[in-house]
Write a protein that holds these residues in place. Structure first.
Motif, PDB file in Angstrom:
ATOM      1  N   ASN A 129       0.844  -1.191   0.000  1.00 46.24           N
ATOM      2  CA  ASN A 129       0.000   0.000   0.000  1.00 46.24           C
ATOM      3  C   ASN A 129       0.876   1.237   0.000  1.00 46.24           C
ATOM      4  O   ASN A 129       1.599   1.470   0.965  1.00 46.24           O
ATOM      5  CB  ASN A 129      -0.907   0.008   1.230  1.00 46.24           C
ATOM      6  CG  ASN A 129      -1.936  -1.085   1.183  1.00 46.24           C
ATOM      7  OD1 ASN A 129      -2.385  -1.454   0.113  1.00 46.24           O
ATOM      8  ND2 ASN A 129      -2.301  -1.607   2.340  1.00 46.24           N
ATOM      9  N   SER A 147       1.933   4.908   0.666  1.00 43.17           N
ATOM     10  CA  SER A 147       1.493   5.838   1.697  1.00 43.17           C
ATOM     11  C   SER A 147       0.626   6.912   1.065  1.00 43.17           C
ATOM     12  O   SER A 147       0.663   7.134  -0.143  1.00 43.17           O
ATOM     13  CB  SER A 147       2.705   6.474   2.380  1.00 43.17           C
ATOM     14  OG  SER A 147       3.352   7.357   1.490  1.00 43.17           O
ATOM     15  N   SER A 148      -0.150   7.563   1.897  1.00 39.61           N
ATOM     16  CA  SER A 148      -1.040   8.607   1.371  1.00 39.61           C
ATOM     17  C   SER A 148      -0.221   9.740   0.763  1.00 39.61           C
ATOM     18  O   SER A 148      -0.646  10.367  -0.209  1.00 39.61           O
ATOM     19  CB  SER A 148      -1.958   9.134   2.468  1.00 39.61           C
ATOM     20  OG  SER A 148      -1.213   9.712   3.504  1.00 39.61           O
ATOM     21  N   LYS A 149       0.980   9.992   1.311  1.00 39.73           N
ATOM     22  CA  LYS A 149       1.845  11.035   0.772  1.00 39.73           C
ATOM     23  C   LYS A 149       2.268  10.681  -0.661  1.00 39.73           C
ATOM     24  O   LYS A 149       2.220  11.522  -1.560  1.00 39.73           O
ATOM     25  CB  LYS A 149       3.077  11.199   1.663  1.00 39.73           C
ATOM     26  CG  LYS A 149       3.998  12.310   1.257  1.00 39.73           C
ATOM     27  CD  LYS A 149       5.169  12.426   2.220  1.00 39.73           C
ATOM     28  CE  LYS A 149       6.109  13.520   1.804  1.00 39.73           C
ATOM     29  NZ  LYS A 149       7.265  13.635   2.701  1.00 39.73           N
ATOM     30  N   GLU A 159       0.719   8.555  -2.656  1.00 35.36           N
ATOM     31  CA  GLU A 159      -0.474   8.531  -3.497  1.00 35.36           C
ATOM     32  C   GLU A 159      -0.896   9.943  -3.907  1.00 35.36           C
ATOM     33  O   GLU A 159      -1.275  10.178  -5.056  1.00 35.36           O
ATOM     34  CB  GLU A 159      -1.620   7.823  -2.768  1.00 35.36           C
ATOM     35  CG  GLU A 159      -2.761   7.448  -3.666  1.00 35.36           C
ATOM     36  CD  GLU A 159      -2.385   6.553  -4.839  1.00 35.36           C
ATOM     37  OE1 GLU A 159      -2.864   6.835  -5.957  1.00 35.36           O
ATOM     38  OE2 GLU A 159      -1.620   5.597  -4.671  1.00 35.36           O
ATOM     39  N   LYS A 160      -0.783  10.911  -3.000  1.00 38.48           N
ATOM     40  CA  LYS A 160      -1.133  12.296  -3.328  1.00 38.48           C
ATOM     41  C   LYS A 160      -0.175  12.853  -4.377  1.00 38.48           C
ATOM     42  O   LYS A 160      -0.599  13.528  -5.318  1.00 38.48           O
ATOM     43  CB  LYS A 160      -1.088  13.173  -2.075  1.00 38.48           C
ATOM     44  CG  LYS A 160      -2.253  12.974  -1.152  1.00 38.48           C
ATOM     45  CD  LYS A 160      -2.126  13.841   0.083  1.00 38.48           C
ATOM     46  CE  LYS A 160      -3.222  13.538   1.082  1.00 38.48           C
ATOM     47  NZ  LYS A 160      -3.070  14.320   2.320  1.00 38.48           N
ATOM     48  N   LYS A 171      -0.965  11.237  -7.724  1.00 37.65           N
ATOM     49  CA  LYS A 171      -2.202  11.791  -8.286  1.00 37.65           C
ATOM     50  C   LYS A 171      -1.949  13.171  -8.877  1.00 37.65           C
ATOM     51  O   LYS A 171      -2.410  13.478  -9.986  1.00 37.65           O
ATOM     52  CB  LYS A 171      -3.289  11.873  -7.218  1.00 37.65           C
ATOM     53  CG  LYS A 171      -4.547  12.570  -7.696  1.00 37.65           C
ATOM     54  CD  LYS A 171      -5.783  11.865  -7.270  1.00 37.65           C
ATOM     55  CE  LYS A 171      -7.059  12.547  -7.703  1.00 37.65           C
ATOM     56  NZ  LYS A 171      -7.197  12.841  -9.092  1.00 37.65           N
ATOM     57  N   THR A 221       3.040   5.224  -9.744  1.00 30.75           N
ATOM     58  CA  THR A 221       2.932   4.640  -8.402  1.00 30.75           C
ATOM     59  C   THR A 221       4.068   3.663  -8.156  1.00 30.75           C
ATOM     60  O   THR A 221       4.719   3.696  -7.095  1.00 30.75           O
ATOM     61  CB  THR A 221       1.573   3.937  -8.218  1.00 30.75           C
ATOM     62  OG1 THR A 221       0.520   4.882  -8.450  1.00 30.75           O
ATOM     63  CG2 THR A 221       1.438   3.359  -6.820  1.00 30.75           C
TER      64      THR A 221
END
Length: 128
Positions: free
Chosen positions: A27, A29-31, A33-34, A37, A62
């Motif tokens: 997975n 990290s949200s960092k 993924e941001k 994106k 990614t």
């Protein structure tokens, strides 16, 4: 020149020996993924990507962001990290070339060139 090519090949092989499926199971990290994106959206806007290209670019970005993060967190010395980051970026561009059309790829290279020039000017300004 052949030695340099061989060295880059060895580095690429050792760095990219990871299975892409294993990366997808991890997975990000949200960092990460941001960031992916944001870059994905920017490339879509600048290069007018098709639907298929959008999904392929997002997947590749990614994968490379996760590899880059793992490399940066490794215990390698700075020189080795720098060399492997260069190899990672070269491989990223190579894979992007496979996804994009020639005009899109040329525009991507122009965007990268402009970004390097802005960084250089910023660095020079900082030094003065």
């Amino acid at each position: 020149m052949k030695k340099l090519t061989l060295l880059i090949g060895i580095i690429c092989f050792s760095l990219f020996n990871m299975n892409a499926q294993d990366l997808r199971q991890g997975n990000p990290s949200s960092k990460i993924e941001k960031k992916v994106k944001k870059e994905s959206d920017f490339l879509n806007q600048q290069l007018a990507l098709t639907g298929k290209q959008q999904s392929l670019v997002h997947i590749k970005l990614t994968e490379f962001a996760m590899k880059r993060d793992k490399l940066l967190q490794s215990n390698l010395n700075t020189t080795d990290k720098t060399e492997q980051l260069k190899a990672l970026n070269l491989n990223k561009l190579k894979e992007m070339r496979d996804i994009l059309t020639e005009p899109q790829y040329n525009k991507l290279m122009e965007i990268k060139k402009q970004k390097r020039q802005r960084k250089l000017r910023k660095r020079e300004k900082k030094m003065n």
